[in-house]
Each structure stands twice: as C-alpha cells, then as structure tokens.
Write a protein that holds these residues in place. Structure first.
Motif, short mmCIF file in Angstrom:
data_model
loop_
_atom_site.label_atom_id
_atom_site.label_comp_id
_atom_site.label_asym_id
_atom_site.label_seq_id
_atom_site.Cartn_x
_atom_site.Cartn_y
_atom_site.Cartn_z
N LYS A 1 13.62 66.55 22.03
CA LYS A 1 13.13 66.78 23.39
C LYS A 1 11.65 66.43 23.51
N ARG B 1 11.02 62.55 22.96
CA ARG B 1 11.39 61.74 24.12
C ARG B 1 10.41 61.96 25.27
N GLU B 2 9.98 63.19 25.46
CA GLU B 2 9.01 63.50 26.51
C GLU B 2 7.69 62.79 26.26
N PHE C 1 7.94 59.13 27.08
CA PHE C 1 7.94 58.96 28.54
C PHE C 1 6.53 59.08 29.11
N ASP D 1 12.19 62.08 36.47
CA ASP D 1 11.70 62.05 35.09
C ASP D 1 12.80 62.38 34.10
N GLU E 1 13.90 59.82 31.13
CA GLU E 1 13.92 60.22 29.73
C GLU E 1 15.30 60.03 29.11
N GLN E 2 16.34 60.24 29.90
CA GLN E 2 17.70 60.00 29.41
C GLN E 2 17.89 58.53 29.04
#
Length: 366
Positions: free
Chosen positions: A108, A111-112, A115, A309, A313-314
């Motif tokens: 998590k 990935r954040e 982004f 967002d 991110e997905q």
C-alpha cells in the motif's frame, strides 16, 4: 549519481533491517544518502529540470522503514511536500524499497509513494517496488527458486532494484508512435471516452492510434489456471479462455509502444472488463515480460464523485509494479464529472488534455 532517500520514522539506536538490506543492495554503487526532508527539498526544487530529457544522473531510491500500523511520520512529510510541488521531480527516475514490521501496509505504501512521486514528475521503470513484510513470508517463492533463505532473497531483490534504476534511462522521443487505447465504455454516456477524444485530437497526425472496446464480445475473467497451463498457452501467445483478449488485445499489446487505459471510476475501482484485462494479461506477460519493459502506460480516470487516485494507484499496481510497463511522469489525467458530457465543463480540461497528448507523443515535460 543515485540518491537514496531514507527518511526514518524515528531516531534509531542501532542498525535496522532496512539498513542491512541497503548496505547489501548498494555495494559497489556510487550513491548519496538523503536522510532529512530539507536535503530532499534542496535537491529537488520545484523549478523543474526541464532541460534534462534523458534522466541521466537523476535517479532516486526511496527507502521507507515502517513502524506498526504502517506509520512513518517523515514519510508523511515527504508526501505533503510532493503534493505541494507538482513539478519538483521532473527529469528524475525512481524506485521504491519498503521495509515493514508486520504483514500489512508495505505494498500500500509503496504504491502510494510511486503515485505521489509520479504526480510530481518522476518516471519509474517496470517493477520499481521491492517490499519486505515483517516475516518476509512474501519471499518464500523467490527463496525456494533460488535455493537461499528469505532474507537473502530480499537482499538480492533489493540489489536488482538498484541495478535497474541506475541503468534505466527514459527515452520518450519516438516511443509514442504506436498507441493502443483500451476502454469498456459507452460512447453515448461516457465522460471518460469524451475526455479521450479531447486528448486524441491533440495527438500528431503521424501517430498510429488503435482503439479496442472491451465491450465488444465476451470478456471472460481469468479463472486461475495452474502456472504450467498459463505458461503453456502464453508461450503460444494464447490463453485458455480465448475471446477478444486473445484475438485482438494480445496482438495489439505486442505491437504498441504506448498503452492508454480509459478508465471511469466504478465503485472506486476500474470496471470489470478492465480488471479482466489486467488478469488475462498474465499469460502474455509470462512469455513477453521483457518487451513490456519498453512500453509506456498512460491513464485517463474520470470519477463521478471522488476516488480517482484510488483507481490510478490500482493501474500502477497492476501494470507498472506487476506487469513491467514503464510509468512516465504524470501518467494519469484524473477528472471529476458526473452527468453525461459534463467533463466539458471542467475548468481548463482542454489544456490538461493537450498536455497529456504532448506527453503521449514523446514530449517529456508537458
């Protein structure tokens, strides 16, 4: 020069596991450690390195150490700075290493961070994230395949990540000549498709643009074939479930330089057909994973209320972190529009669409 941005969550009294991983991964690689946010701000001002088209010598490795609950206050300060300075990483390329104290939050946070750094202009090679959970259970398979223990598998993955980011030089010119646009929307009602039309009208006429609608024909989601079965079909450029994915999408993916995903926000996620595309891409990826590393991904995300967002991110997780696509800076154009055609009323939307078109066509800083 590689800059290692390691902002720890507290003052350390000893050597952390992340320190050990970095020592192994960085052996033999010239680097400079950035351990305070003020150093990072001085290194990456918002004046944007717009004269540096190749990203050479502007490489970042973000190394994040997570406490319980996925907490790191220094990391939170970094995100705040990135959100306030939307061009401070123009001309930079990056990778992310996250070390956790429990089984959750590493992916998590990774990935954040990708982004947020991407929104500030940072480009990322394919598979730019290495994460270590508290138990390192996530390295079980790699350790078994390499005949080593999980900690050593973690170290080797981190070393490969360092080599990848230091070798990666984004070259955008000429990469966008063959564009594939995928969608699963209705032209009659879709704001996202209308946004794509605004982008497409600004693309140079010499570019080859192919559109494929995943609404045409049945798109069967992946049913979870065995690894061996998936590899068998993938080696032939095929998939057990066939359909539009095999007949149209696989050949188009092989031929394109740039993939544009047209993704309305459905319940804070991509639509079912786009998700099926992510899952079904695995068969082709098993055979052509190295060629994916030379293809770029862009996305158009329109939300009726909020959550763009989350969808962006997905897409990063599925195609950049998992399937090896290159992530150019500012890869996603995210808008909010509810009623049909209301996208046209978004302030300055045409200007943003034109900027995305320039990035697709190979202009690094648009």
């Amino acid at each position: 020069m590689l800059y290692v941005v390691q902002l720890d969550w507290q003052d350390k009294d000893g050597v952390s596991r992340l320190d050990t991983i970095l020592e192994y991964a960085l052996a033999g690689t010239p680097y400079k450690l950035i351990s305070h946010l003020e150093e990072f701000i001085a290194l990456c001002p918002d004046t944007a390195l717009r004269t540096a088209p190749d990203g050479k010598d502007r490489q970042l490795l973000f190394a994040v150490n997570l406490a319980r609950g996925g907490m790191n206050l220094s990391y939170a300060r970094l995100l705040y700075h990135l959100s306030c300075h939307s061009h401070c990483l123009e001309g930079w390329t990056g990778a992310v290493l996250v070390d956790g104290s429990e089984e959750l939050f590493t992916k998590k946070i990774g990935r954040e961070l990708i982004f947020m750094a991407n929104r500030a202009g940072c480009a990322f090679p394919g598979k730019p994230l290495v994460e270590g959970t508290g138990s390192l259970y996530n390295f079980n398979v790699q350790a078994k395949l390499q005949g080593i223990d999980n900690l050593q598998a973690y170290k080797e993955s981190a070393r490969r990540l360092v080599k990848k980011v230091t070798a990666f030089v984004p070259r955008w010119e000429g990469m966008g000549q063959r564009v594939l646009a995928l969608h699963a929307s209705s032209r009659r009602t879709s704001n996202t498709l209308l946004l794509w039309e605004l982008v497409r009208q600004h693309l140079p006429p010499e570019m080859s643009v192919q559109e494929i609608s995943l609404r045409n024909g049945s798109v069967v989601d992946c049913r979870g074939c065995s690894y061996e079965a998936c590899l068998h079909f993938g080696e032939k450029g095929d998939c057990f479930y066939g359909g539009v994915i095999v007949e149209q999408v696989y050949p188009a993916i092989k031929q394109c330089d740039t993939l544009v995903l047209i993704c309305p926000n459905y319940n804070d996620a991509v639509s079912a057909n786009i998700m099926a595309f992510f899952n079904r891409l695995t068969a082709l990826f098993r055979k052509d994973w190295d060629t994916f590393a030379h293809k770029r991904i862009f996305a158009l995300v329109v939300s009726g209320y909020s959550g763009g967002d989350i969808v962006a991110e997905q897409i990063i997780g599925a195609l950049n972190c998992n399937k090896n696509f290159v992530l150019p800076g500012h890869f996603a154009l995210m808008e909010t529009a509810n009623e049909p055609r209301s996208i046209l009323g978004c302030p300055h939307v045409e200007k943003r669409a034109a900027a995305l078109a320039r990035r697709i066509s190979g202009v690094a800083y648009a």
